[in-house]
Structures are given as C-alpha cells and as structure tokens.
Design a protein around this motif. Structure first.
Motif, short mmCIF file in Angstrom:
data_model
loop_
_atom_site.label_atom_id
_atom_site.label_comp_id
_atom_site.label_asym_id
_atom_site.label_seq_id
_atom_site.Cartn_x
_atom_site.Cartn_y
_atom_site.Cartn_z
N THR A 170 38.77 30.02 49.82
CA THR A 170 37.88 29.80 48.69
C THR A 170 36.70 30.76 48.80
N SER A 171 35.61 30.45 48.10
CA SER A 171 34.46 31.35 48.10
C SER A 171 33.37 30.82 49.04
N SER A 172 32.53 31.73 49.48
CA SER A 172 31.44 31.37 50.37
C SER A 172 30.37 30.61 49.59
N SER A 173 29.71 29.67 50.29
CA SER A 173 28.63 28.89 49.68
C SER A 173 27.33 29.19 50.40
N PRO A 174 26.22 29.29 49.66
CA PRO A 174 24.94 29.60 50.31
C PRO A 174 24.33 28.40 51.02
N GLU A 175 24.90 27.22 50.84
CA GLU A 175 24.32 26.03 51.43
C GLU A 175 25.14 25.57 52.63
N LEU A 181 34.61 33.48 57.53
CA LEU A 181 34.97 34.42 56.48
C LEU A 181 36.33 35.06 56.75
N VAL A 182 37.08 35.29 55.68
CA VAL A 182 38.41 35.90 55.77
C VAL A 182 38.42 37.14 54.88
N PRO A 183 38.55 38.33 55.45
CA PRO A 183 38.54 39.54 54.62
C PRO A 183 39.79 39.64 53.75
N SER A 184 39.61 40.19 52.57
CA SER A 184 40.72 40.34 51.63
C SER A 184 41.35 41.72 51.76
N ARG A 185 42.67 41.76 51.92
CA ARG A 185 43.39 43.03 51.97
C ARG A 185 43.48 43.65 50.58
N LEU A 186 43.69 42.81 49.58
CA LEU A 186 43.91 43.32 48.22
C LEU A 186 42.61 43.68 47.50
N HIS A 187 41.50 43.16 48.00
CA HIS A 187 40.20 43.41 47.36
C HIS A 187 39.23 43.91 48.41
N PRO A 188 39.26 45.19 48.70
CA PRO A 188 38.44 45.76 49.77
C PRO A 188 36.96 45.39 49.65
N GLY A 189 36.38 44.99 50.80
CA GLY A 189 34.96 44.66 50.83
C GLY A 189 34.63 43.26 50.36
N HIS A 190 35.67 42.49 49.97
CA HIS A 190 35.46 41.12 49.51
C HIS A 190 36.06 40.14 50.53
N ASN A 587 41.29 39.79 70.21
CA ASN A 587 41.22 41.11 69.58
C ASN A 587 42.43 41.31 68.67
N VAL A 588 42.26 42.15 67.67
CA VAL A 588 43.39 42.52 66.82
C VAL A 588 43.52 44.04 66.84
N SER A 589 44.65 44.54 66.39
CA SER A 589 44.91 45.97 66.47
C SER A 589 44.12 46.73 65.41
N GLU A 590 43.97 48.03 65.65
CA GLU A 590 43.29 48.90 64.68
C GLU A 590 44.04 48.91 63.35
N ARG A 591 45.36 48.81 63.44
CA ARG A 591 46.16 48.79 62.21
C ARG A 591 45.84 47.56 61.37
N GLN A 592 45.72 46.40 62.03
CA GLN A 592 45.38 45.19 61.29
C GLN A 592 44.00 45.30 60.66
N LEU A 593 43.06 45.86 61.39
CA LEU A 593 41.72 46.03 60.85
C LEU A 593 41.71 46.97 59.66
N LYS A 594 42.48 48.02 59.77
CA LYS A 594 42.53 49.00 58.69
C LYS A 594 43.11 48.38 57.42
N GLU A 595 44.12 47.51 57.59
CA GLU A 595 44.75 46.87 56.43
C GLU A 595 43.77 46.02 55.64
N ILE A 596 42.78 45.45 56.34
CA ILE A 596 41.83 44.59 55.65
C ILE A 596 40.48 45.29 55.46
N HIS A 597 40.49 46.61 55.69
CA HIS A 597 39.32 47.44 55.38
C HIS A 597 38.11 47.04 56.23
N ILE A 598 38.34 46.79 57.51
CA ILE A 598 37.27 46.37 58.41
C ILE A 598 37.13 47.38 59.55
#
Length: 603
Positions: A170-175, A181-190, A587-598
């Motif tokens: 779901t989405s993050s809440s300010p409260e 947080l879970v990075p999105s592969r399909l929506h870079p930076g989100h 730890n996760v691999s560089e490939r996994q990080l690259k897929e999620i734009h991290i």
C-alpha cells in the motif's frame, strides 16, 4: 490403501490390545534397561512407548538411533510390563516392535528437545526454532494460539461480522511508526509501504456499504522491540462497524473478551466484577469500567493501569495547601503536583524498606519519596516532624488511614513527568508487597483521550494518537476550543496493565477532517495527497463508523502468562529485529538492486 501410520501417538489404549499397529514420529527419549530398549515415540498428538527385544534383527540399529530421528515402528499393542504412566493417555500400554525403520536420522542436537527453554540462550533457540517448536512448552503455546484465533474467528462470525482481507502493498502514511518500504520495479523511484494497520482500508469498506468487518490482520511497523511488542510485524483482530456509537463497539468487544478470557479452555481466572472499581467508572450497560484518560494518568500514572490492586495516587494539595514544609510548599507554589499513595499495613516495614523505595523513586526521576506511617497510634517517617499535627490529622481523615498504614508522597513540578514516575512507584510497591491479584483479569476502558498534544521539539500541535478519530463536539470544538482541551472519541482496552487495543469512532466528514488536520499543520492539499482515498470517499456519503483492533499476540501472551511475546509467536524476530533462522535481513545481489532502481551507499 497404504498409509505411513495406522494411529497417532496419543490414541492407543487398552481397547487396542493385541492389535498390530504402525506408528511414526520422533525419538523423544531412549532407555536401555536390562537388554530391552524403550523408545518414546512422539508426534504432534502425544507419546507412545515402544519396546524392542534383543532378539530382533534391528536391535543394534535401534540402540544407536539418536534422539529426534524420525522412525517408523510396526508392532503389537500390549499391556505395560512396568509401571503405568498416568500422565500419558497411552500410559497403560506399549508397543512390542516387530519392525523398525529410521526414516530420517538426526544429527547431534544443539540442545535437547526435552529441555527447559529458559536454560538455552534465546539466540540459540531462534537459530534452531524448528527444534525449539518441538519442545512441549512451545508446541503447546503455538497450538494454544491457534485455538484462540479459531475461537475469535468463530465468535466474530456468530456476531454477524464478515471476514475481509486487505492489501499488503500500500502507500506510506505520515502518521504513526516508521514504515517498511518496498521499492517498485515498474515505477522507478517510487515505493510501496507495508501496512502499519488496515486503517484506511477498513474505513473504505464501511464507506462501500459493508456493515461489519473483521480480519486477523498482519501489521508491519519498524519499531524497537520490547518484551510485550514484537519488532517488525504482529497480528491484530481488526474490527470496524457502521452506524455505531462508542457503546456499540464496546458491547461487541466486551462480549468477545468475556467469552475468551473466562473460557476454561484458555484460562482458569475470572474477570473482576464491577464492584471492584470506583462506582463513578461504572457506566450503564457496561461490563468493564470506563476511566477517562486524564484521571487514569492522575491516579495511576499510566494510561494502561493494572487495576488488580489499588494504591491510587490521591490529590492532597488542598489538605496541605498551607504547609510550611519547604519541599511541598515550593512545589505547590510552582503549580506542580502533590499526590499520596496509601501503602496498607506497611508501618511495620523497616527503614531499609523505605530507603530502597526512596532510591527507586529517584531512579524514576523524582527527588525522593517522603513518607509517613501510623504505628501504635503515633506518626513516624521521614517527614513526621515536618508536618503539623493538624496536617497529619487532615491526611489521616482524607486518606482514611487505618492503624499501621503508611503513606508515600509523589512530588514534582512537571505534571506529566511526576505522574508517570508515581505510576512506576505504585507498581514497585505492588510487586514488593505482592498485592496483585494474580488469579484475576482486570479489564478497563480508557476513554476521552486528548485529540492533540504539544510537540516541544518542533513547537507545534500534533495529533496525540489516531488522526482519523472524531473529535468530541465535532466541528464546534475544532473551531472554538483550545486544541489541547479537545477530547477525541478514542478509547483503549487494557487488562492487567497491558494495552490490548486502541480504537475510535472515526471522523467521517470531509469538512471536519480538513479542519482537524489543519490544526495539526496539514494543508488541504497535503491531506488530499496523503489520504486521497478517504478524502474522496467522504465526499460521496460516508456512514458514522468506528472500530478497534485488539492485539492477538498480546492476548495470547496474557492468557498463557508469558512475560515475553516471542514465546507465543512461531517465528519471531529477536531483540535486534533479526530473523536468525532465515538470516534476515540479508544482503541482496547488485542485479536485484538494479532491477528495483536502488543504489546503496556506505554511511
């Protein structure tokens, strides 16, 4: 049809004599007595004793099998030749083995499964949790938890509730607490966020026309661990109802809690009757007392008071208004607080007893713990000479002191800090003098929470708790009252000093939502951006609704009288928020990080 076993390890008894049976299970224990080998075979259901005679071709193999190996036994049920074991349902019989097979051998164990779990380090137990769960205590605890959840689910359905599931991504809440947080592969930076609770979703279900919702809901919060709080994730009974008042919610939860906590399947304790409490907290049609938050803090120094004992803090400011005792006089002049706690029959305690209590009070942030006692008709104590006879007489009358009672004083210039310290002192004496009724459940509703609080660090008004609560008085209160004086339709359920649940009657009006968030410094555009789903839903006819969410883990913890919440969770994180069994976080691999734009950086 072939089966691996004909019976489980708890069901054989004298009605099965001379029957040929097949058992499978773990080697719980093994004894070699006079040439005979006795193996206790254990499965999920229980234990059966197996006898292996020396003339059997598998005798040598059986003599070397290790504990916790999985074996299969074929044999005949016979009466025990030795002593009957009355503790086992199978204690009158044993199985003479005619065939023996090691299905899965065990290596040397890191600890014996028949151990007392407290004898092992928690990290060792969690690293080999699959073994720890085989122990009698942990196996029983987790099955107990299963049965509690089954009861809750059946009870809620019987009360007309429907079970829903809500999203995990779901989405993050300010409260609230920190999000996972879970990075999105399909929506870079989100990023998605794991839900801290299904709060918005259950409100949206009410707006969608579903009347009664419940869910055994997983919740995720990046919080520091405590003995009564699991880091990372926990489960709660999430409940929401439409067209209800606060009392309607209380009716449902009281019905559930009384059924659960007085169910002999789960507890031998009874819930304390209402005549145990101050009559002013007993409300019409309520089965649990209702204590306003401000009074809970002033009497008990905490908003989750343990009510199995009294030791209430009593306001003695009026009785001592003209005192010349410098410590009390100074605090009263500074508009601080002065409270007294009566310790029954404590006058006979030694000076050392009160000195130790004084030292503890200082650890809690108080300047000390002045005390008086009535012994043999005379006053004694650290301030016996500091108060006048008329002041001591006035205290005796106000506090209804009995012969040999003692009084300790909670004194401080900062109200909330002093109240909290007093609450700790109250609990200290209850523990020291064994005043808690350990055979009972003391439930209470804490009500009338403040809607807002002042954030000293940021010098601004913040929400005290749930920002979605309806303010008492609605829009009129928001417009005309000092925000710090506004109360919310918000409530907690506490039991034996543990907070089981928070809940509220929700704000279902867009105009009130806008004003409530505006007071806390959120503009309409921010509210719409952060809570767009509710903002939009409230524009299309939202019913009055409210709910609550009792913690499953804490309820089970209380029912089992376990001091540590990890003892009632199958696969918990440790105190450092690590899963030692699955090696998480990892730890996760560089490939996994690259897929999620991290990209990661060293700090």
């Amino acid at each position: 049809m072939q089966t691996l076993r004909s019976h489980n390890c708890s069901e054989l008894n004298t009605t099965h004599l001379n029957q040929n049976v097949t058992l499978m299970g773990w080697v719980h224990s093994k004894r070699d007595l006079g040439g005979l080998i006795f193996i206790d075979v254990r499965d999920h259901y229980g234990i059966t004793q197996v006898v292996i005679h020396p003339h059997m071709p598998f005798f040598a193999e059986a003599s070397t099998v290790r504990q916790e190996s999985v074996i299969q036994i074929l044999g005949k049920v016979v009466k025990r030749e030795g002593a009957i074991n009355a503790k086992l349902s199978t204690g009158e019989i044993e199985v003479n083995a005619s065939a023996f097979h090691i299905e899965s051998p065990s290596e040397i164990l890191p600890f014996p499964v028949g151990h007392n779990p407290k004898q092992e380090s928690e990290d060792t137990r969690l690293t080999y949790r699959f073994l720890d769960l085989r122990t009698e205590k942990m196996h029983r605890n987790i099955l107990f938890r299963c049965n509690v959840i089954r009861y809750i689910r059946e009870k809620m359905i019987s009360l007309g509730f429907n079970e829903f599931t809500t999203p995990i991504l779901t989405s993050s809440s300010p409260e609230g607490a920190r999000d996972f947080l879970v990075p999105s592969r399909l929506h870079p930076g989100h990023f998605y966020a794991l839900p801290q609770a299904p709060q918005q979703f259950k409100q949206l279900l009410m707006c969608s026309g579903f009347d009664k919702y419940f869910q055994i809901a997983p919740c995720f919060r990046d919080e520091d661990p405590r003995a009564d709080r699991a880091p990372g994730e926990f489960y709660q009974l999430d409940v929401e109802m439409s067209f209800v008042t606060q009392d309607d919610v209380f009716n449902v939860i009281e019905n559930l809690m009384i059924g659960l906590f007085e169910n002999k399947q789960f507890s031998e304790r009874n819930i304390l009757p209402l005549n145990h409490y101050d009559a002013k907290y007993v409300k019409n049609n309520r089965k649990f007392p209702c204590i306003p938050w401000h009074e809970a803090m002033d009497k008990y120094g905490i908003d989750k008071p343990d009510l199995r004992f009294s030791l209430e803090m009593q306001n003695v400011e009026e009785t001592l208004a003209h005192t010349q005792f410098a410590v009390f006089k100074s605090v009263l002049e500074k508009k601080g607080i002065l409270r007294a706690i009566v310790i029954p029959q404590a006058a006979a305690q030694s000076r050392k007893f009160f000195d130790e209590a004084d030292a503890y009070a200082k650890e809690c942030g108080l300047g000390g713990l002045p005390w008086l006692a009535v012994k043999d008709g005379e006053w004694k104590g650290s301030i016996a000479k500091q108060l006048s006879d008329s002041e001591k007489k006035g205290l005796g009358n106000q506090l209804k002191l009995e012969p040999h009672d003692a009084v300790v004083f909670i004194v401080g210039s900062e109200k909330l800090k002093t109240q909290v310290a007093g609450g700790k002192v109250r609990n200290y004496f209850a523990e020291k003098l064994n005043l808690k009724n350990n055979d009972s459940w003391a439930f209470a509703w804490i009500v009338d929470f403040p809607m807002y609080e002042f954030n000293e660090e940021e010098q601004k008004i913040d929400f005290s708790h749930n920002p979605f609560s309806m303010p008492q008085g609605g829009m009129e209160s928001l417009k005309n009252k000092n925000p710090l004086d506004i109360l919310a339709h918000q409530y907690d359920l506490v039991c034996n000093g543990t907070e089981l649940s928070s809940g509220a009657i929700r704000n279902h009006r867009r105009d009130i939502m806008k004003k409530a968030f505006e007071i806390a410094g959120y503009s309409e555009s921010v509210v719409e951006a952060k809570f767009g789903a509710l903002w939009n839903a409230f524009a299309f006819g939202a019913p009055p609704h409210g709910g609550i969410a009792p913690g499953i883990d804490r309820m089970v913890m209380l029912l089992l009288n376990e001091p540590n919440i990890r003892e009632v969770i199958a696969f918990p994180l440790n105190q450092k928020a690590m899963d030692l069994l699955m090696k998480a976080p990892s730890n996760v691999s560089e490939r996994q990080l690259k897929e999620i734009h991290i990209q990661t950086t060293k700090i």
